[in-house]
Write a protein that holds these residues in place. Sequence first.
Motif, PDB file in Angstrom:
ATOM      1  N   THR A 208      -8.506  34.052 -17.367  1.00 42.43           N
ATOM      2  CA  THR A 208      -8.424  32.792 -16.626  1.00 42.43           C
ATOM      3  C   THR A 208      -9.191  32.877 -15.327  1.00 42.43           C
ATOM      4  OG1 THR A 208      -6.373  33.659 -15.841  1.00 42.43           O
ATOM      5  CG2 THR A 208      -6.222  31.716 -17.222  1.00 42.43           C
ATOM      6  N   PRO A 209      -9.782  31.770 -14.908  1.00 43.06           N
ATOM      7  CA  PRO A 209     -10.339  30.796 -15.830  1.00 43.06           C
ATOM      8  C   PRO A 209     -11.704  31.270 -16.301  1.00 43.06           C
ATOM      9  CG  PRO A 209     -10.456  30.035 -13.567  1.00 43.06           C
ATOM     10  CD  PRO A 209      -9.959  31.441 -13.534  1.00 43.06           C
ATOM     11  N   ASP A 210     -12.363  30.427 -16.980  1.00 40.19           N
ATOM     12  CA  ASP A 210     -13.617  30.733 -17.644  1.00 40.19           C
ATOM     13  C   ASP A 210     -14.702  31.254 -16.678  1.00 40.19           C
ATOM     14  OD1 ASP A 210     -15.565  30.799 -19.467  1.00 40.19           O
ATOM     15  OD2 ASP A 210     -15.386  28.707 -20.073  1.00 40.19           O
TER      16      ASP A 210
ATOM     17  N   PHE B 265     -17.538  29.235 -13.717  1.00 37.61           N
ATOM     18  CA  PHE B 265     -17.778  29.602 -12.323  1.00 37.61           C
ATOM     19  C   PHE B 265     -19.249  29.884 -12.079  1.00 37.61           C
ATOM     20  CE2 PHE B 265     -13.179  30.248 -11.817  1.00 37.61           C
ATOM     21  CZ  PHE B 265     -13.035  29.526 -10.649  1.00 37.61           C
TER      22      PHE B 265
ATOM     23  N   TRP C 107      -8.623  16.663  -5.723  1.00 40.97           N
ATOM     24  CA  TRP C 107      -8.489  17.958  -6.366  1.00 40.97           C
ATOM     25  C   TRP C 107      -7.071  18.251  -6.871  1.00 40.97           C
ATOM     26  CZ3 TRP C 107      -7.524  23.376  -6.336  1.00 40.97           C
ATOM     27  CH2 TRP C 107      -8.354  24.068  -7.205  1.00 40.97           C
ATOM     28  N   PRO C 108      -6.039  17.877  -6.104  1.00 40.80           N
ATOM     29  CA  PRO C 108      -4.688  18.101  -6.635  1.00 40.80           C
ATOM     30  C   PRO C 108      -4.393  17.280  -7.892  1.00 40.80           C
ATOM     31  CG  PRO C 108      -4.622  17.604  -4.289  1.00 40.80           C
ATOM     32  CD  PRO C 108      -6.015  17.349  -4.740  1.00 40.80           C
ATOM     33  N   LEU C 109      -5.178  16.226  -8.139  1.00 40.09           N
ATOM     34  CA  LEU C 109      -4.945  15.386  -9.318  1.00 40.09           C
ATOM     35  C   LEU C 109      -5.763  15.873 -10.508  1.00 40.09           C
ATOM     36  CD1 LEU C 109      -5.303  11.864  -7.647  1.00 40.09           C
ATOM     37  CD2 LEU C 109      -3.230  13.197  -7.955  1.00 40.09           C
TER      38      LEU C 109
ATOM     39  N   ARG D 274      -5.864  18.405 -12.624  1.00 35.22           N
ATOM     40  CA  ARG D 274      -5.290  18.796 -13.922  1.00 35.22           C
ATOM     41  C   ARG D 274      -4.680  17.579 -14.617  1.00 35.22           C
ATOM     42  NH1 ARG D 274      -1.467  22.646 -12.826  1.00 35.22           N
ATOM     43  NH2 ARG D 274       0.143  21.466 -13.888  1.00 35.22           N
ATOM     44  N   ASP D 275      -4.119  16.657 -13.819  1.00 35.13           N
ATOM     45  CA  ASP D 275      -3.622  15.403 -14.393  1.00 35.13           C
ATOM     46  C   ASP D 275      -4.749  14.648 -15.087  1.00 35.13           C
ATOM     47  OD1 ASP D 275      -1.172  15.981 -13.389  1.00 35.13           O
ATOM     48  OD2 ASP D 275      -1.222  14.544 -11.757  1.00 35.13           O
TER      49      ASP D 275
ATOM     50  N   ASN E 242      -7.336  15.973 -16.538  1.00 33.03           N
ATOM     51  CA  ASN E 242      -7.597  16.634 -17.826  1.00 33.03           C
ATOM     52  C   ASN E 242      -6.703  16.053 -18.909  1.00 33.03           C
ATOM     53  OD1 ASN E 242      -9.323  18.293 -16.481  1.00 33.03           O
ATOM     54  ND2 ASN E 242      -7.947  20.067 -16.440  1.00 33.03           N
TER      55      ASN E 242
ATOM     56  N   ARG F  19     -20.558  17.918 -17.457  1.00 26.85           N
ATOM     57  CA  ARG F  19     -19.777  18.234 -18.655  1.00 26.85           C
ATOM     58  C   ARG F  19     -20.628  18.949 -19.687  1.00 26.85           C
ATOM     59  NH1 ARG F  19     -17.913  12.708 -18.453  1.00 26.85           N
ATOM     60  NH2 ARG F  19     -16.019  12.688 -17.216  1.00 26.85           N
TER      61      ARG F  19
ATOM     62  N   THR G 199     -15.760  21.189 -18.158  1.00 29.53           N
ATOM     63  CA  THR G 199     -14.971  20.084 -18.696  1.00 29.53           C
ATOM     64  C   THR G 199     -13.609  19.986 -18.016  1.00 29.53           C
ATOM     65  OG1 THR G 199     -14.390  21.580 -20.473  1.00 29.53           O
ATOM     66  CG2 THR G 199     -16.059  19.941 -20.946  1.00 29.53           C
ATOM     67  N   ASP G 200     -13.210  21.041 -17.315  1.00 27.48           N
ATOM     68  CA  ASP G 200     -11.947  21.025 -16.583  1.00 27.48           C
ATOM     69  C   ASP G 200     -12.203  20.341 -15.235  1.00 27.48           C
ATOM     70  OD1 ASP G 200      -9.810  21.635 -14.918  1.00 27.48           O
ATOM     71  OD2 ASP G 200      -9.478  23.586 -15.843  1.00 27.48           O
TER      72      ASP G 200
ATOM     73  N   ARG H  39     -10.845  20.390 -12.465  1.00 28.62           N
ATOM     74  CA  ARG H  39     -10.734  21.201 -11.254  1.00 28.62           C
ATOM     75  C   ARG H  39     -12.086  21.798 -10.892  1.00 28.62           C
ATOM     76  NH1 ARG H  39      -5.616  24.426 -13.484  1.00 28.62           N
ATOM     77  NH2 ARG H  39      -6.829  24.073 -15.368  1.00 28.62           N
ATOM     78  N   LEU H  40     -12.930  22.035 -11.893  1.00 27.51           N
ATOM     79  CA  LEU H  40     -14.282  22.541 -11.649  1.00 27.51           C
ATOM     80  C   LEU H  40     -15.309  21.417 -11.741  1.00 27.51           C
ATOM     81  CD1 LEU H  40     -13.910  25.741 -13.800  1.00 27.51           C
ATOM     82  CD2 LEU H  40     -13.724  25.552 -11.335  1.00 27.51           C
TER      83      LEU H  40
END
Lengths: 255, 338
Positions: free
Chosen positions: B12-14, B18, B215-217, B219-220, B222, B275, B280-281, B283-284
């Motif tokens: 984790t993570p990919d 990075f 940024w805090p949103l 993962r939501d 995703n 993408r 695709t995440d 957060r990145l």
Amino acid sequence: MKLITRQLTIAAGERVLVRELDLVLEAGQRWAILGPNGSGKTTLLHTLAGLRPPRAGSVELDGQPLDALERREIARRLGLMPQDTPDPFPATVLETALIGRHPHLSRWQWEGPADRQMAVAALETVGLADCAHRPVSSLSGGERRRLAFATLLAQDPPLLLLDEPTNHLDFPHQHTVLQRVTQLTRKARGAAMSLHDVNLASRYCSHALFLHGDGRSEQGPIRQMLTPDRLERLYGMPFRHMVFEDGQCLVPWPD
Amino acid sequence: MAAPRHLNMLRTPDRHAFGVLLLLGLLAVFALGLALMLGSVPVTAGDVLAVFAGRADGMAGRLVLELRLPRALSAFATGALLAVAGSLMQVLVRNPLADPYVLGISGGAAVAALLALLAGLGGLWLTGSAFGGALLAMLLVFGLAHRNGDWSPTRLLLTGVVLASGWGALVSFLLVVSPDSRLHGMLFWLMGDLAYAGDPGPALAILGLGLLACWPLARDLNVLQRGDLQAGALGVDTRKLQRRLYLLASLLTASAVVQAGSIGFVGLVIPHLVRLLGLTDHRLLLPGAALAGGGLLVLADTLARTLLAPQQLPVGIITALIGIPLFLHLLQRGARTP
């Protein structure tokens, strides 16, 4: 795990689909929700998952009304495998399964090795571990259904709600999925699923809920419910009971 | 126990993601460096470094710090704002074809800005009225689409698209009735132009705050990109999230439009480009989009002011000319890989 509905009435627009349903779903039980198209199976599952407000009555999860619980808390106690999982944006198979860990992570937390291990194990269960890094868009319809099931497995909720989990699946995978649900719900977990195959229901489910689509519903242990007479009244079509040396099955048999 | 072939999945993570992010960061720095060096009077890389080290002789120092740096930073902030807003908007309407302007926010800003230009206003008045127009457009869509509490992406998209075409008609009307002397400025504004961008400070601050708020949103996002139902089932309060997304995307778009007019293409294509590069995440993806969008617009603006120098081109033309082939190339390559 215990889900209770009290005098639950659900409707789509003006049409009442289920009227005053009292249902108790406990750990160790697997309920099959059966009924013709448009009878409210999906709507009921969404209501049980707290994703849709009922017309009247209430749903209680572990003694608390569902609408008093936070969405994230609900998602840790019950999971829904939707009938359809759109994916307009690119993502890999593993990423999609990992989404199931979402309710278990705090806002700033990243998925850890344990979360990844659960996602990989879920993919192994449905036979997609070898495609982990493939884009979801390269999967077939049946493979996507298996991926949706893997996402639910990664979520690992005590109550599993499955909307036509066997849709699009080949026969071996239909059984793989339902065997896994049976294994999981032997003790601490429970499940409810809408199905169109009465023989899968009879093999894997402990109870059945019939929705007639006009507000009427019937419920009971699976053996009592799956009789040719009752099925004929439910679907408006005759059924035959066939008995073999080592088993039996029910077959729709039009006149 | 995971079999050895799964070991790389457990990391984790990919690592690849990075790497891509780092590359985009380098691209942005490279683009900014180039923007400081190129122009009517070329400045060498060594001189640019000397300026930042505080050892500059008057001419190069003023050129870099007072003229080129503010403009390059404005371009970066605008591109980054558009790319982030586009990423958010695409998830909000669950449609990869959405761009930051799809809900008519730039239309509202354009009408207000053209009215200001018609009245002969400039500077802060122009900025202020463009921002006011953007806010008006935003509230209009919000009010109309959100009335009965049900906020389906289709309804939102249709409301926005219809209002956007209404703004478009008003823009055409204003262009037709405007005197010729004003038309040139108006067209530049409409095509997107950084020549009058001014102080990059506010836009950079909004970019920073916007990224911190998004940024805090991430993962939501995703989860939400896989539909309301899946998001709700996985514990996302979709209604609240959509409202926040709408506000954030609108404010970021409005800030970009105010800075440089309606620069097309960046907000639509950069999210896809990022993408396609494997981010695709969200957060990145969000920081990646900011770097890529900012970097691309800095490059485009540098070309816009040097290509036909001393004449300046609207940067919107250049973004399309660079972006379209780049995007089509990546799309083709992406389609070939299994």
